[in-house]
Scaffold this active site. Structure first.
Site, PDB file in Angstrom:
ATOM      1  N   LYS A 183     -10.325  -0.558  10.865  1.00 48.11           N
ATOM      2  CA  LYS A 183     -10.543  -1.759  10.042  1.00 48.11           C
ATOM      3  C   LYS A 183     -10.863  -2.967  10.911  1.00 48.11           C
ATOM      4  O   LYS A 183     -11.044  -4.070  10.414  1.00 48.11           O
ATOM      5  CB  LYS A 183      -9.299  -2.041   9.195  1.00 48.11           C
ATOM      6  N   GLN A 197      -4.257  -5.109   7.273  1.00 44.88           N
ATOM      7  CA  GLN A 197      -5.255  -6.065   6.761  1.00 44.88           C
ATOM      8  C   GLN A 197      -5.148  -7.433   7.428  1.00 44.88           C
ATOM      9  O   GLN A 197      -5.893  -8.339   7.071  1.00 44.88           O
ATOM     10  CB  GLN A 197      -5.096  -6.227   5.234  1.00 44.88           C
ATOM     11  N   HIS A 249       0.873  -1.176   0.000  1.00 40.41           N
ATOM     12  CA  HIS A 249       0.000   0.000   0.000  1.00 40.41           C
ATOM     13  C   HIS A 249       0.915   1.233   0.000  1.00 40.41           C
ATOM     14  O   HIS A 249       2.038   1.175   0.522  1.00 40.41           O
ATOM     15  CB  HIS A 249      -0.831  -0.060   1.289  1.00 40.41           C
ATOM     16  N   CYS A 255      -4.849   2.332  -3.557  1.00 39.91           N
ATOM     17  CA  CYS A 255      -3.602   2.875  -2.991  1.00 39.91           C
ATOM     18  C   CYS A 255      -2.434   1.914  -3.201  1.00 39.91           C
ATOM     19  O   CYS A 255      -1.562   1.788  -2.327  1.00 39.91           O
ATOM     20  CB  CYS A 255      -3.754   3.217  -1.512  1.00 39.91           C
ATOM     21  N   ASP A 289       3.305  -4.298   8.170  1.00 41.11           N
ATOM     22  CA  ASP A 289       2.056  -3.557   8.015  1.00 41.11           C
ATOM     23  C   ASP A 289       0.922  -4.555   8.255  1.00 41.11           C
ATOM     24  O   ASP A 289       0.639  -5.412   7.411  1.00 41.11           O
ATOM     25  CB  ASP A 289       2.016  -2.971   6.594  1.00 41.11           C
TER      26      ASP A 289
END
Ligand code: C6P
Length: 412
Positions: A223, A200, A120, A363, A197
């Site tokens: 999220k 997700q 991303h 993104c 990261d």
């Protein structure tokens, strides 16, 4: 067990869009919020709104206790110590914080910063800014067949010049769940740190920092059933202890003089100014909600939805799914192309049917360029989605095809 009954916990799932029942398939962008999270936000503002770590009156003590209890909950959720959990605005701010503190302190001209081809922009642009500042280079781990990371390239891309490796745990486009441990082993073998990261992955899988073997983990509250404007940076304690502050201001200092100041320990050193108190407390409520469901159950539910979705979508002629098709290796972000139709047209017609999906480059422009597609439509699944909603998506896509087939015939 996760059953459709939990949909009753999410007020927004019961609204209508364009006069049709909402089918929300955009949780990779942001998840919906259960009532318990909304209640936590409201009760802070209604019942004990006060600043934290400052006042000694009862309301202020209550707010401070709730804020620090939220930190404990988040720490337990990822198997960490509370002092190593820093509240930030979200994944984007977490990664910028690492780049501007650890990065500025440790990266020099001629060094390498390694990312992957499936990042991303939040896990690329902050490193570019650092690299440009320091005269360092960005190197990229390629994505191989079926949207999996090409781990065969690890030894070639990560080498003695590498200072930082930063990778996504789960791709927001391909859905791929990456083998973080394999990358951690190579990063550590050359003396680099590994940043993960988790935007997700933390909302969707059981994530324990020790099992990942990473040095930093970044994720966003919004999220994972929490509010916007709150997120987390976890860092390994011994690394945080040596890192300079990110922002200067109140509550991050020990002693302030006109020319210089000394700073507190983590996490306070990295939380200058009044934090997002309500957001942190409500994130704690989101963590309680997910913990009560059990993250193994959340993952199992999503895996079975992904299996169903891939089987149903694969029956549509002209539909191409990006990323792995084995549900065991991927999460619920399913980006696809429908023939030569523009992703925005697909999303627009689905929207008219009450179905919320995202369209665009999500993104991740370099990844789309690599895949040779300007944009994709993306349906993304979460704990409240059902197989009936996937059936509705398939019916919606059939309508999209029929609509454009009709237009093409009409054009002739
Ligand atoms: N992806 C999506 O629709 P923030 O905006 O800071 O909460 O999260 C940024 C971010 C970082 N990494 C990954 C893997 C992400 O998916 C995201 C956010 C959303 O895919 C919004 S662009």
């Amino acid at each position: 067990m996760i059953t459709p009954a939990l949909r009753a916990d999410f007020p927004l799932l019961h609204v209508r869009m364009n006069g049709k029942p909402l089918i929300y398939l955009d949780s990779a962008a942001t998840s919906q919020k259960p009532q318990a999270v909304l209640d936590a936000l409201l009760s802070y503002y209604r019942e004990y709104n006060a600043n934290v770590h400052r006042g000694v009156y009862e309301l202020a003590e209550r707010a401070t206790l709730a804020y620090e209890a939220a930190r404990e909950k988040v720490a337990t959720f990822i198997g960490a110590r509370a002092d190593d959990v820093i509240f930030v605005r979200g994944t984007t701010e977490s990664i910028n914080l690492i780049a501007q503190t650890y990065g500025r302190q440790n990266v020099r001209g001629g060094d390498d910063i390694v990312v992957t081809e499936m990042e991303h922009h939040s896990n690329l642009v902050p490193w570019q800014m650092l690299a440009q500042d320091k005269g360092a280079a960005i190197r990229v781990l390629p994505v191989g067949a079926e949207g999996m990371l090409d781990l065969g390239a690890l030894d070639r891309v990560i080498g003695p010049r590498t200072r930082i490796v930063s990778m996504t745990h789960q791709s927001n486009v391909l859905g791929t769940i990456n083998d973080v441990r394999a990358v951690a082993a190579r990063a550590h073998a050359v003396g680099a740190v590994l940043v993960v990261d988790g935007a997700q992955s933390v909302p969707h899988l059981p994530v324990r920092v020790a099992e990942l073997g990473c040095d930093f983990l970044a994720f966003s509250g919004h999220k994972m059933c929490g509010p916007t404007g709150i997120g987390v940076l976890w860092g390994r304690g011994e690394i945080l202890a040596k890192m300079p502050p990110f922002h200067g201001g109140g509550e991050m200092i020990e002693r302030v003089e006109y020319e210089r100041s000394t700073y507190r320990e983590s996490p306070h050193r990295f939380e200058a100014g009044t934090p997002n108190i309500a957001g942190a407390i409500a994130l704690g409520a989101a963590v309680d909600y997910l913990t009560a469901l059990g993250m193994e159950n959340v993952r199992a539910h999503e895996e079975s939805l992904v299996r169903y979705a891939i089987a149903q979508l694969s029956d549509l002629p002209d539909l191409k799914i990006l990323g792995p098709t084995d549900p065991a290796t991927r999460g619920g972000a399913i980006a696809f192309q429908l023939g030569d139709l523009h992703a925005h047209d697909v999303a627009q017609i689905l929207g008219d049917e009450g179905i919320a999906v995202r369209a665009g480059h999500h993104c991740a422009q370099p990844l789309h360029r690599k895949l040779g597609v300007p944009s994709t439509a993306r349906a993304s699944l979460y704990l409240y989605n059902t197989t009936e909603e996937i059936d509705a998506l398939v019916r919606g896509l059939e309508k999209v095809r029929a609509f454009f087939a009709g237009r093409r015939t009409g054009d002739r």
